[in-house]
Design an enzyme around this catalytic site. Structure first.
Site, PDB file in Angstrom:
ATOM      1  N   CYS A 198     -15.540 -42.321  46.300  1.00  0.00           N
ATOM      2  CA  CYS A 198     -14.748 -43.368  46.922  1.00  0.00           C
ATOM      3  C   CYS A 198     -13.702 -42.740  47.841  1.00  0.00           C
ATOM      4  CB  CYS A 198     -14.009 -44.268  45.948  1.00  0.00           C
ATOM      5  SG  CYS A 198     -15.084 -45.124  44.796  1.00  0.00           S
ATOM      6  N   ARG A 258     -17.469 -39.559  50.982  1.00  0.00           N
ATOM      7  CA  ARG A 258     -17.017 -39.646  49.593  1.00  0.00           C
ATOM      8  C   ARG A 258     -17.748 -40.728  48.798  1.00  0.00           C
ATOM      9  NH1 ARG A 258     -12.377 -36.976  48.657  1.00  0.00           N
ATOM     10  NH2 ARG A 258     -12.046 -38.249  46.820  1.00  0.00           N
ATOM     11  N   TRP A 298     -18.295 -45.389  45.964  1.00  0.00           N
ATOM     12  CA  TRP A 298     -19.417 -44.860  45.197  1.00  0.00           C
ATOM     13  C   TRP A 298     -19.301 -45.533  43.846  1.00  0.00           C
ATOM     14  CZ3 TRP A 298     -20.462 -42.149  40.711  1.00  0.00           C
ATOM     15  CH2 TRP A 298     -21.728 -41.562  40.630  1.00  0.00           C
ATOM     16  N   ASN A 319      -9.640 -45.347  43.855  1.00  0.00           N
ATOM     17  CA  ASN A 319     -10.656 -44.309  43.699  1.00  0.00           C
ATOM     18  C   ASN A 319     -10.437 -43.690  42.329  1.00  0.00           C
ATOM     19  OD1 ASN A 319     -12.288 -42.017  43.881  1.00  0.00           O
ATOM     20  ND2 ASN A 319     -10.779 -40.869  45.067  1.00  0.00           N
ATOM     21  N   GLY A 320     -11.413 -43.838  41.434  1.00  0.00           N
ATOM     22  CA  GLY A 320     -11.256 -43.280  40.099  1.00  0.00           C
ATOM     23  C   GLY A 320     -11.860 -44.197  39.062  1.00  0.00           C
ATOM     24  N   GLU A 379     -31.194 -23.083  44.661  1.00  0.00           N
ATOM     25  CA  GLU A 379     -30.413 -23.761  45.700  1.00  0.00           C
ATOM     26  C   GLU A 379     -31.352 -24.372  46.753  1.00  0.00           C
ATOM     27  OE1 GLU A 379     -27.597 -24.864  46.047  1.00  0.00           O
ATOM     28  OE2 GLU A 379     -27.227 -25.053  48.183  1.00  0.00           O
ATOM     29  N   LYS A 439     -31.469 -28.306  47.662  1.00  0.00           N
ATOM     30  CA  LYS A 439     -31.252 -28.807  49.034  1.00  0.00           C
ATOM     31  C   LYS A 439     -32.379 -29.751  49.423  1.00  0.00           C
ATOM     32  CE  LYS A 439     -28.102 -28.175  49.450  1.00  0.00           C
ATOM     33  NZ  LYS A 439     -26.997 -27.566  48.822  1.00  0.00           N
ATOM     34  N   GLU A 442     -32.326 -33.154  47.294  1.00  0.00           N
ATOM     35  CA  GLU A 442     -31.211 -34.094  47.484  1.00  0.00           C
ATOM     36  C   GLU A 442     -31.229 -34.780  48.844  1.00  0.00           C
ATOM     37  OE1 GLU A 442     -27.226 -32.462  47.302  1.00  0.00           O
ATOM     38  OE2 GLU A 442     -27.913 -30.604  48.192  1.00  0.00           O
ATOM     39  N   HIS A 464     -45.317 -18.879  32.975  1.00  0.00           N
ATOM     40  CA  HIS A 464     -45.025 -19.446  31.650  1.00  0.00           C
ATOM     41  C   HIS A 464     -45.047 -20.975  31.681  1.00  0.00           C
ATOM     42  CE1 HIS A 464     -44.143 -15.513  30.045  1.00  0.00           C
ATOM     43  NE2 HIS A 464     -43.416 -15.278  31.136  1.00  0.00           N
ATOM     44  N   LYS A 475     -19.809 -36.827  47.993  1.00  0.00           N
ATOM     45  CA  LYS A 475     -19.392 -35.444  48.211  1.00  0.00           C
ATOM     46  C   LYS A 475     -18.522 -34.899  47.078  1.00  0.00           C
ATOM     47  CE  LYS A 475     -19.292 -31.795  50.825  1.00  0.00           C
ATOM     48  NZ  LYS A 475     -20.529 -31.011  50.758  1.00  0.00           N
TER      49      LYS A 475
HETATM   50  C1  F6R Z   1     -25.275 -29.999  46.467  1.00  0.00           C
HETATM   51  C2  F6R Z   1     -23.921 -30.445  46.245  1.00  0.00           C
HETATM   52  C3  F6R Z   1     -23.454 -30.629  44.853  1.00  0.00           C
HETATM   53  C4  F6R Z   1     -22.094 -29.946  44.664  1.00  0.00           C
HETATM   54  C5  F6R Z   1     -21.532 -30.254  43.271  1.00  0.00           C
HETATM   55  C6  F6R Z   1     -20.244 -29.511  43.018  1.00  0.00           C
HETATM   56  O1  F6R Z   1     -25.543 -29.863  47.818  1.00  0.00           O
HETATM   57  O2  F6R Z   1     -23.188 -30.665  47.162  1.00  0.00           O
HETATM   58  O3  F6R Z   1     -24.390 -30.153  43.934  1.00  0.00           O
HETATM   59  O4  F6R Z   1     -22.272 -28.578  44.845  1.00  0.00           O
HETATM   60  O5  F6R Z   1     -21.325 -31.617  43.151  1.00  0.00           O
HETATM   61  O6  F6R Z   1     -19.270 -29.875  43.949  1.00  0.00           O
HETATM   62  P1  F6R Z   1     -17.970 -29.010  44.167  1.00  0.00           P
HETATM   63  O7  F6R Z   1     -18.398 -27.695  44.708  1.00  0.00           O
HETATM   64  O8  F6R Z   1     -17.172 -29.796  45.151  1.00  0.00           O
HETATM   65  O9  F6R Z   1     -17.307 -28.872  42.836  1.00  0.00           O
END
Ligand code: F6R
Length: 615
Positions: free
Chosen positions: A2, A27, A75, A101-102, A488, A492, A495, A511, A610
């Site tokens: 949010c 956000r 969100w 937000n929260g 990773e 990527k 997501e 395995h 985010k």
């Molecule tokens: C993946 C992504 C998330 C963040 C995770 C941690 O692309 O963005 O997996 O890495 O939510 O977020 P931070 O680093 O902000 O604690």
């Protein structure tokens, strides 16, 4: 999760709020809403969907007059993302309007009490409970808005960044914060409120970041009044001059923030080690570390806590810390760590990694580690963020604002910082030879140009993306330092493209996952020069015999894997220890292109946000 934004002053609030919401949309983007006040009438509009949907609705449905306004991009936590659950929310009288937000954890009990007192609720949200609680206190205790907010927040369990106004006070906004971020921009008798400074950066460089359990009463013509929520005591405002500029938060000619951020990596990696790495002199200097070197050197263990991509950076760190500095490392999902009664002692050093510096699970893990007496070191990107303040010390990555929801430049800059720390500790401990130390310092200094070279392969990667865009599953395999890169790469892809992908250590394939391989399965294998090269080659053979399609990340000039793989993505030759910084680049680009070809919203993938400020 949010984004909140508010304005009070002499300008039209609407364009400021709307633009601010667009900048904060990373956000959360399930729904959006806005309330404007012209001193007589409140106009409120909200809708499921994105800020663009809100803009359209506002154009059709309401006047945009008003010098006071608040807006929200959501969100969803409580209640599905529909029009009614969107913010802002009115109190029952229609006098108070709030954005939040929260999460209010005890909202159900508070709601029950308020219903008993005759309040009606129209949404499923915890926020509507909070605004009515404030109204109830204001009426029953006959107090001003600020006091009512303070009393109400003392009854609340949870996290919040809120902004609200009262129809009877056209020159006042009240804000408060616990857990979620809140910045106040200070102009010339005008004030801005936002989850971060991006909505107001073109209007003012002066901002106050509220601390947890602080509230502020913002009145036109008056100084901002900041109080502690707990005891109502006055806090002297600390006004910071912001370093952020508009260019950093705009797309700069790129189609998406994610692409811009992928391409920024050569420069932000350099920014991250600039002034900290003096390669020729053999010096690494990290301000936050210097005073705490002994803690690290004498630590029984380093425990790394993080989530998602930051957790993957932590896994890379495990390899380099153990290899060079010979300190045992454990890497923990913050969400698991906090709930499993972990053994932590005063001799442990905990490193918390977080781009946003807001992730609720990481923050909770930090609090737990501190309670148990561990020294906690933070690696964050967002300056002044909650996690950066909750840790004993730390180092910022200098990635600049990361707006694309999929983390890219945060990952490589986190690894850069972790590499600097590991090398420095190894040097002091004497666990790395002088020649190896100097070699890595020089090699680290070459990484930006190597990343640049890896980015030049974009067109070839785009062609590979075209071939595989319709695959329904992907496997990613890597060994050693490149095992976390495989994880990773898979994250990527899934997501942003919504294609199922899994990362594995290459040797683990046999395995279980090998059963998935057939002629339809693309398998991305990181097969760059390393101690495990031959072993990876054997793994590729195993895939080939099962007719899997091999897309290999190889070192420039490689001949062996080139012969075996169906497609290759080349990166410059790099020591294995630093290779994640370059091998991750083609994987970012591959995901980006596939997502784009599938017409996905690359910067705002579905269901994500985010900053994950809820558990
Ligand atoms: C993946 C992504 C998330 C963040 C995770 C941690 O692309 O963005 O997996 O890495 O939510 O977020 P931070 O680093 O902000 O604690």
């Amino acid at each position: 999760m949010c984004g909140i934004v508010g304005y009070i002053g002499k300008r039209d609030a609407y364009p400021i709020i709307l633009n601010g919401l667009k900048r904060l949309e990373y956000r959360g983007y399930d729904s959006a809403g806005i309330a404007l006040y012209d001193g007589k009438n409140i106009q409120l509009c909200k809708t499921k969907g994105k800020v663009a949907d809100l803009e359209l609705k506002v154009t059709n449905e309401m006047s945009t007059i008003g010098n006071l306004g608040i807006g929200h991009t959501r969100w969803a936590t409580h209640g599905e993302p529909n029009d009614v659950n969107s913010h802002p929310h009115y109190s029952n009288s229609g006098d108070l309007v709030i954005i939040h937000n929260g999460i209010i954890e005890n909202y159900a009990a508070l709601k029950k009490e308020l219903i008993n007192r005759g309040y009606t609720f129209y949404s499923d949200t915890d926020t509507e409970v909070l605004v009515n609680l404030i109204e109830d206190i204001k009426k029953n205790e006959n107090v001003k808005l600020g006091k009512a907010v303070q009393v109400a927040l003392n009854q609340v369990v949870g996290a919040y960044a809120i902004a609200l106004f009262d129809k009877n006070k056209p020159d006042e906004i009240v804000v408060a914060k616990l857990g979620s971020p809140l910045a106040i921009g200070i102009g010339d008798n005008e004030f801005f409120v936002a989850s971060d400074a991006s909505p107001f950066i073109e209007f003012t460089n002066n901002a106050i970041y509220l601390e947890d359990e602080e509230m502020a009463i913002i009145r036109l013509g008056r100084d901002i009044e900041i109080r502690k929520v707990k005891d109502d005591s006055i806090v002297a405002p600390y006004i910071q001059e912001l370093q952020l500029n508009l260019e950093q938060i705009e797309k700069g000619g790129y189609e998406h923030f994610m692409l811009k951020e992928i391409y920024e990596q050569p420069s932000v990696i350099k920014d991250t080690y600039r002034g900290r790495l003096l390669a020729d002199k053999g010096i690494i200097r990290l301000g936050g570390l210097e005073d705490y070197i002994e803690k690290f050197i004498n630590a029984d263990r380093i425990i790394i806590v993080a989530c998602g991509t930051s957790w993957h950076a932590g896994l890379v760190a495990e390899y380099i810390f153990e290899d060079w500095a010979r300190i045992p490392v454990e890497v923990e999902y913050a969400s698991e760590f906090r709930y499993r009664n972990p053994i932590i002692t005063e001799n442990d050093v905990v490193i918390a990694i977080s781009q946003s510096g807001e992730t609720a699970d990481t923050l909770a893990a930090i609090k737990l580690a501190k309670e148990k007496g561990a020294f906690v070191y933070g690696i964050c990107n967002v300056v002044g963020s909650t996690i950066s303040r909750a840790t004993h010390s730390g180092t910022y990555t200098h990635a600049g604002p990361e707006i694309g929801v999929a983390s890219t430049k945060a990952f490589t800059t986190q690894i850069t910082v972790l590499t600097l720390i590991a090398l420095k500790l190894a040097k002091i401990k004497g666990t790395i030879s002088q020649s190896n130390y100097m070699l890595h310092l020089r090699e680290l200094d070459l990484i930006p140009s190597k990343v640049e070279a890896a980015l030049k392969k974009n067109d070839e990667i785009e062609k590979i993306a075209k071939i595989f865009k319709d695959a329904t599953n992907f496997l990613y395999l890597g060994r050693g330092y490149n095992f976390p890169v495989a994880l990773e790469g898979a994250l990527k892809l899934k997501e942003i493209s919504y294609i199922h992908a899994e990362g594995y250590p290459a040797a683990e394939m046999k395995h279980g996952p090998i059963a998935l391989i057939d002629e339809h399965m693309p398998i991305v294998v990181i097969a760059v020069n390393s101690n495990h090269y031959e072993k990876v080659v054997s793994n590729i053979q195993e895939i080939k015999s099962r007719k899997g399609k091999i897309i290999a990340v190889v070192t420039e000039g490689d001949t062996i894997v080139r012969e075996m793989a169906d497609y290759i993505m080349e990166v410059p030759n790099t020591p294995e220890t630093l290779s994640p910084l370059v091998t991750t680049i083609p994987l970012q680009l591959l995901s980006y292109h596939i997502a784009l070809m599938l017409d996905r919203n690359v910067d705002q993938p579905r269901n994500l946000a985010k900053a994950v400020t809820v558990e």
